[in-house]
Design an enzyme around this catalytic site. Structure first.
Site, PDB file in Angstrom:
ATOM      1  N   LYS A  78      -1.958  -0.438 -24.755  1.00  0.00           N
ATOM      2  CA  LYS A  78      -2.386  -0.722 -26.344  1.00  0.00           C
ATOM      3  C   LYS A  78      -1.234  -0.757 -27.271  1.00  0.00           C
ATOM      4  O   LYS A  78      -0.206  -1.533 -27.020  1.00  0.00           O
ATOM      5  CB  LYS A  78      -3.530   0.525 -26.783  1.00  0.00           C
ATOM      6  CG  LYS A  78      -4.846   0.267 -25.873  1.00  0.00           C
ATOM      7  CD  LYS A  78      -5.702   1.273 -26.378  1.00  0.00           C
ATOM      8  CE  LYS A  78      -7.043   1.042 -25.832  1.00  0.00           C
ATOM      9  NZ  LYS A  78      -7.328   1.618 -24.506  1.00  0.00           N
TER      10      LYS A  78
ATOM     11  N   GLU B  99      -0.745   4.827  -0.653  1.00  0.00           N
ATOM     12  CA  GLU B  99      -1.396   5.970  -1.081  1.00  0.00           C
ATOM     13  C   GLU B  99      -0.503   7.332  -0.802  1.00  0.00           C
ATOM     14  O   GLU B  99       0.209   7.433   0.221  1.00  0.00           O
ATOM     15  CB  GLU B  99      -2.683   6.264   0.305  1.00  0.00           C
ATOM     16  CG  GLU B  99      -3.782   5.246  -0.200  1.00  0.00           C
ATOM     17  CD  GLU B  99      -4.782   5.166   0.874  1.00  0.00           C
ATOM     18  OE1 GLU B  99      -4.590   5.962   1.782  1.00  0.00           O
ATOM     19  OE2 GLU B  99      -5.636   4.755   0.670  1.00  0.00           O
TER      20      GLU B  99
ATOM     21  N   TYR C 101       0.944  -1.319  -0.004  1.00  0.00           N
ATOM     22  CA  TYR C 101       0.063   0.082   0.163  1.00  0.00           C
ATOM     23  C   TYR C 101       0.900   1.118   0.089  1.00  0.00           C
ATOM     24  O   TYR C 101       1.638   1.140   0.733  1.00  0.00           O
ATOM     25  CB  TYR C 101      -0.828  -0.022   1.268  1.00  0.00           C
ATOM     26  CG  TYR C 101      -2.335  -0.219   0.877  1.00  0.00           C
ATOM     27  CD1 TYR C 101      -2.809   0.888   0.095  1.00  0.00           C
ATOM     28  CD2 TYR C 101      -3.037  -1.265   0.796  1.00  0.00           C
ATOM     29  CE1 TYR C 101      -4.462   0.994  -0.344  1.00  0.00           C
ATOM     30  CE2 TYR C 101      -4.268  -1.480   0.618  1.00  0.00           C
ATOM     31  CZ  TYR C 101      -4.997  -0.408   0.063  1.00  0.00           C
ATOM     32  OH  TYR C 101      -6.336  -0.434  -0.326  1.00  0.00           O
TER      33      TYR C 101
ATOM     34  N   ARG D 271      -1.702  -3.311 -18.288  1.00  0.00           N
ATOM     35  CA  ARG D 271      -3.017  -2.391 -18.319  1.00  0.00           C
ATOM     36  C   ARG D 271      -2.970  -1.377 -17.445  1.00  0.00           C
ATOM     37  O   ARG D 271      -2.656  -1.587 -15.977  1.00  0.00           O
ATOM     38  CB  ARG D 271      -4.141  -3.229 -17.973  1.00  0.00           C
ATOM     39  CG  ARG D 271      -4.526  -4.520 -18.460  1.00  0.00           C
ATOM     40  CD  ARG D 271      -5.831  -5.016 -18.551  1.00  0.00           C
ATOM     41  NE  ARG D 271      -6.731  -4.280 -19.255  1.00  0.00           N
ATOM     42  CZ  ARG D 271      -6.755  -4.563 -20.737  1.00  0.00           C
ATOM     43  NH1 ARG D 271      -5.892  -5.472 -21.143  1.00  0.00           N
ATOM     44  NH2 ARG D 271      -7.665  -3.918 -21.424  1.00  0.00           N
TER      45      ARG D 271
ATOM     46  N   THR E  15      -3.761   5.255 -22.173  1.00  0.00           N
ATOM     47  CA  THR E  15      -3.713   3.985 -21.571  1.00  0.00           C
ATOM     48  C   THR E  15      -2.346   3.578 -21.592  1.00  0.00           C
ATOM     49  O   THR E  15      -1.816   4.049 -22.632  1.00  0.00           O
ATOM     50  CB  THR E  15      -4.695   2.957 -22.164  1.00  0.00           C
ATOM     51  OG1 THR E  15      -4.460   2.975 -23.745  1.00  0.00           O
ATOM     52  CG2 THR E  15      -6.195   3.196 -22.011  1.00  0.00           C
TER      53      THR E  15
HETATM   54  N1  PLP Z   1      -9.508   6.286 -24.334  1.00  0.00           N
HETATM   55  C1  PLP Z   1      -9.508   5.695 -25.397  1.00  0.00           C
HETATM   56  C2  PLP Z   1      -9.180   6.465 -26.834  1.00  0.00           C
HETATM   57  C3  PLP Z   1      -9.698   4.318 -25.829  1.00  0.00           C
HETATM   58  O1  PLP Z   1      -9.654   3.941 -26.724  1.00  0.00           O
HETATM   59  C4  PLP Z   1      -9.933   3.537 -24.459  1.00  0.00           C
HETATM   60  C5  PLP Z   1     -10.252   2.106 -24.584  1.00  0.00           C
HETATM   61  O2  PLP Z   1     -10.446   1.406 -25.565  1.00  0.00           O
HETATM   62  C6  PLP Z   1      -9.931   4.316 -23.330  1.00  0.00           C
HETATM   63  C7  PLP Z   1      -9.674   5.475 -23.345  1.00  0.00           C
HETATM   64  C8  PLP Z   1     -10.173   3.436 -21.867  1.00  0.00           C
HETATM   65  O3  PLP Z   1      -9.338   2.693 -21.573  1.00  0.00           O
HETATM   66  P1  PLP Z   1      -9.535   1.628 -20.454  1.00  0.00           P
HETATM   67  O4  PLP Z   1     -10.465   0.592 -21.286  1.00  0.00           O
HETATM   68  O5  PLP Z   1      -8.419   1.275 -19.856  1.00  0.00           O
HETATM   69  O6  PLP Z   1     -10.446   2.048 -19.343  1.00  0.00           O
END
Ligand code: PLP
Length: 433
Positions: free
Chosen positions: A235, A53, A51, A241, A232
């Site tokens: 991707k 915070e 933890y 993630r 994010t």
């Molecule tokens: N922003 C965009 C442009 C996205 O394409 C996505 C997910 O596909 C997100 C935000 C949200 O991400 P998460 O699924 O991690 O909440």
């Protein structure tokens, strides 16, 4: 202490099946990727136990000397990976994912019911940019803020900046959001900056889909023009993630973004950061500064172009006529078939992509298009030749859907190709670790 297969064979078996599915299929979902073994090791480490915070040096728990070291390293790498000057830009690496990162920005700089403008979801925007229907405010963003989406020019498939400018002049949003989930072109950041300045709005870019391409400088750089950039991390960036928020250090419209955003993340909307994710993210951001990563991102774009070109050659309508980035949006309506059915048929052939609405669609449930992305299969070593073959296989799937001939078992070329994909030469993670 026993291993997973001994303690929980049921979960272990589900993971094995999912691993095999990932290994055997042609993974073409534009928002997915295969992260490296090194990232997965960090994510599966003891960091999950802690933890912490607060921020480095200002924690609400003891025992954080190494976690502080890790988070500072992650922040430094994040700024370096996106070529940012530490005096001008800061970053928060704690957001749990992309949607929370966006909502954290909104609560940092807006009051409830302030006005925002993001790209409409049926035109490629993301839910978290304020989606609502005439009947219902769907996203939390549209419940707590007043959202007026901007859209594409349906004749070109490009953002209608003239209309955005006109609407912004009337609607006077406090925030304009660039970025999308299904837009194959660069945003015109200088134009959006001008529009935002004319109405006194903040300009934010959600670069979730393209952050890997931005880090490798293969698409336009949003940092030059935006006040805030969210992303994010899982991707095209190919990390664990998670999410990040970058902010300018100079006050914008009288707001100290650094403290507003840090406070919005914690204690505003989150508790303890996921330190295992921050560990994995630090590793990912080390990868992102390597020459191999730049070569990979260049390949992602070349592969996507090869795919788009072949689809156009085969007679398909590709939204905006092509792609500058990692995804292609195909409009299937001229063929009299919908994206939902084609997604299903291709799924049966272990080709994974997703149905997607295309500009002018009447129904979001049975959208008229498919979205195809190149990041994941590029990680597995595919080049232009393989992506051209992928276009041919998608074509076969579409033909089968149109003819409603049934399953794809008759397609021997396709079966051969899938065997090739599943061959031991294609290790999932070795290449990038
Ligand atoms: N922003 C965009 C442009 C996205 O394409 C996505 C997910 O596909 C997100 C935000 C949200 O991400 P998460 O699924 O991690 O909440």
């Amino acid at each position: 202490d026993h291993g997973l297969s001994e303690v929980d064979p049921e979960v272990c078996s589900i993971i094995s099946k999912e691993k095999e599915r990932q290994f055997k299929s042609l993974e073409l979902i534009a928002s997915e990727n295969f992260t490296s073994r090194a990232v997965m090791e960090a994510v599966g480490s003891c960091l999950t136990n802690k933890y912490s915070e607060g921020l480095p040096g200002k924690r609400y728990y003891g025992g954080n000397e190494y976690i502080d070291e890790l988070e500072i390293l992650c922040q430094k790498r994040a700024l370096a990976a996106f070529h940012l000057d530490e005096k001008k830009w800061g970053v928060n690496v704690q957001p749990l994912s992309g949607s929370p990162a966006n909502f954290e920005v909104y609560t940092a700089i807006l009051n409830p019911h302030d006005r925002i403008m993001g790209l409409d979801l049926p035109h490629g925007g993301h839910l978290s940019h304020g989606f609502m229907t005439p009947k219902r405010r769907v996203s939390g963003t549209s419940i707590y803020f007043e959202s007026m989406p901007y859209r594409l020019d349906e004749s070109t498939g490009l953002v209608d900046y003239d209309m955005l400018e006109k609407t912004a002049t009337l609607f006077r949003p406090k925030l304009i959001i660039a970025g999308a989930s299904a837009y194959p072109r660069d945003f015109d950041y200088p134009r959006m900056r001008k529009i935002a300045d004319a109405v006194g709005a903040f300009l934010m870019m959600d670069m979730a889909h393209i952050s890997g391409l931005v880090a490798a400088s293969v698409v336009a750089d949003p940092f030059e023009y935006c006040d805030i950039v969210t992303t994010t991390t899982h991707k095209s960036l190919r990390g664990p993630r998670g999410g990040m928020i970058f902010f300018r250090k100079d006050p914008i419209h009288g707001v100290d973004l650094e403290s507003a955003i840090n406070n919005a993340v914690f204690p505003g909307l989150q508790g303890g950061p996921h330190n295992h994710t921050i560990g994995g993210l630090a590793v990912c951001l080390k990868h992102a500064q390597s020459p191999e990563f730049k070569a990979y991102q260049n390949q992602v774009v070349s592969n996507c172009r090869a795919l788009a070109n072949r689809l156009v050659e085969l007679g398909y309508t590709v939204v905006s006529g092509g792609s500058d980035n990692h995804l292609v949006l195909v409009d299937l309506r001229p063929l009299g078939v919908d994206g939902a059915r084609v997604e299903k048929v291709l799924d049966m052939a272990s080709i994974t992509l997703n149905k997607n609405s295309v500009p002018g669609d009447k129904s979001a449930l049975v959208p008229g298009g498919i979205r195809i992305g190149s990041p994941a299969m590029t990680t597995r070593g595919f080049k232009e030749k393989e992506f051209t073959a992928i276009a041919d296989f998608i074509h076969e799937g579409v033909q089968i859907t149109i003819d409603a001939k049934g399953l794809v078992s008759g397609s021997s070329k396709l079966q051969e190709f899938l065997k090739f994909v599943a061959s031991p030469d294609f290790s999932l993670t070795d290449k990038v670790s």
